[in-house]
Design an enzyme around this catalytic site. Structure first.
Site, short mmCIF file in Angstrom:
data_model
loop_
_atom_site.label_atom_id
_atom_site.label_comp_id
_atom_site.label_asym_id
_atom_site.label_seq_id
_atom_site.Cartn_x
_atom_site.Cartn_y
_atom_site.Cartn_z
N ASP A 1 1.32 -0.60 11.70
CA ASP A 1 1.19 -1.96 12.24
C ASP A 1 2.48 -2.79 12.15
O ASP A 1 2.43 -4.00 12.03
CB ASP A 1 0.04 -2.69 11.53
N GLY B 1 0.83 -1.21 0.00
CA GLY B 1 0.00 0.00 0.00
C GLY B 1 0.86 1.26 0.00
O GLY B 1 1.89 1.30 0.66
N ARG C 1 -6.89 -2.31 8.56
CA ARG C 1 -7.46 -3.65 8.37
C ARG C 1 -7.21 -4.57 9.55
O ARG C 1 -8.06 -5.32 9.96
CB ARG C 1 -6.88 -4.28 7.10
#
Ligand code: ADP
Length: 321
Positions: free
Chosen positions: A129, A11, A171
């Site tokens: 993350d 991403g 997510r």
């Protein structure tokens, strides 16, 4: 090392360009030839390279996205794809690769390092993350973008005495939702790390704040909790009598000018990554901890676990009533 390559993968995140710039400039300043790889691991397999110089990275420090383009490349995760990438690197004389991306990209970097092409990962992901890092490139910009967008929604929510249920990115991780929830004074924050019950954590909280005269509400949900925000808004309206609307912020969260923090950390990390490769050190992830830049073995970094700060979570809910 005489020749290295830099790529962005997975991403995109604001600040990736600042990292590319730092890698290219550090390499050039130290007499190392540097190739920009187009579209992540796809470019590494197919030899889609651009030779970079000091001026190829002019005027990109302030730009979101990535000038090298990014992609997900299923072929690279196969033995054949990996072999092709190694062969391409050998043909072009590439002795080290800087990989800017998330943990999926780092898995690729680990596999490539194991096959004799030393790689250094730089954490570039809006989700924050990556376990070995307090902070990843793009997170600060994204957090500020969410705050600005929610502030705008708040204006109309407040004017109509409404409730706004807003889905933000994340997510697998709730850092964006939790911290933007604190920054925007959300009445309830739903994140994947903390089990929740809509009745108790949303409806009852709203009713309690209604009794204290609150008339408009912001409910933030991380994408990863898998809630249909429109259905939740309808449910809230039915149970509380407060007119409710749902908004999915979507890709507006990804772009935009990187913040000062993202530009500075990306520059420091890009510089650090090339310095590692100059010492023939590969299979490392550059990390940021308490404003310091350091590095970890990729394998070790991928096995680390990151947990949400429950104290922060509790503060958020104690204050937003
Ligand atoms: P991110 O880096 O943002 O986590 P992805 O998980 O989509 O993004 O990974 C980006 C790319 O990294 C994948 O398209 C693939 O080419 C490579 N990759 C991901 N997982 C692996 C793996 N286990 N082994 C080798 N390469 C991988």
């Amino acid at each position: 090392m005489k020749t290295i390559a830099v790529l962005t993968s997975g991403g995109d995140a604001p600040g990736m360009n600042a990292a590319v710039r730092a890698v290219v400039r550090t390499a050039c300043e130290n007499g190392i030839k540097v190739y920009g790889v187009v579209r992540g691991y796809n470019g590494l397999i197919n030899g889609d390279f651009i030779e970079m110089d000091l001026r190829s990275v002019s005027d990109i420090i302030n730009r979101g996205g990535t000038i090298l383009y990014t992609a997900r490349c299923a072929e690279f995760a196969t033995e054949e794809g990996m072999r092709r990438a190694v062969r391409t690197c050998q043909e072009w004389g590439i002795e080290g690769v800087v990989v800017i991306g998330g943990d999926g990209s780092f898995r690729g970097a680990r596999d490539l390092s194991e096959r004799g092409i030393p790689c250094v990962g730089i954490p570039g992901t809006i989700d924050n993350d990556i376990a070995c890092c307090d902070y990843t490139i793009g997170y600060d910009t994204c957090l500020n973008t969410i705050m600005e967008l929610v502030d705008r929604i708040r204006d109309t929510t407040e004017s109509h005495d409404r409730c706004s249920v807003i889905e933000v990115m994340g997510r697998r991780a709730g850092y964006l939702a939790l911290n933007s929830g604190i920054a925007c004074g959300a009445t309830a924050i739903l994140i994947p790390e903390v089990p929740f019950d809509i009745e108790k954590h949303v409806i009852e909280r709203m009713k309690k704040t209604q009794r204290a005269d609150k008339k408009h509400f912001i409910i933030l949900a991380a994408e990863g909790v898998g809630i249909d925000v429109k259905a939740l808004a309808e449910d809230i309206e039915k149970k509380t009598g407060v007119e409710s609307r749902a908004t999915i912020l979507g890709h507006t969260q990804r772009g935009g000018y990187p913040t000062a923090k993202d530009r500075i950390m990306a520059t420091r990390m890009g510089n650090y990554a090339v310095k590692l490769l100059m010492q023939d050190i590969g299979n490392r992830v550059v990390a940021a901890q308490k404003e310091e830049v350091l590095d970890y073995d990729i394998f070790e970094a991928l096995n680390m676990k990151k947990s949400i700060d429950m104290n922060l979570y509790n503060v958020a809910h104690e204050v937003s009533i």
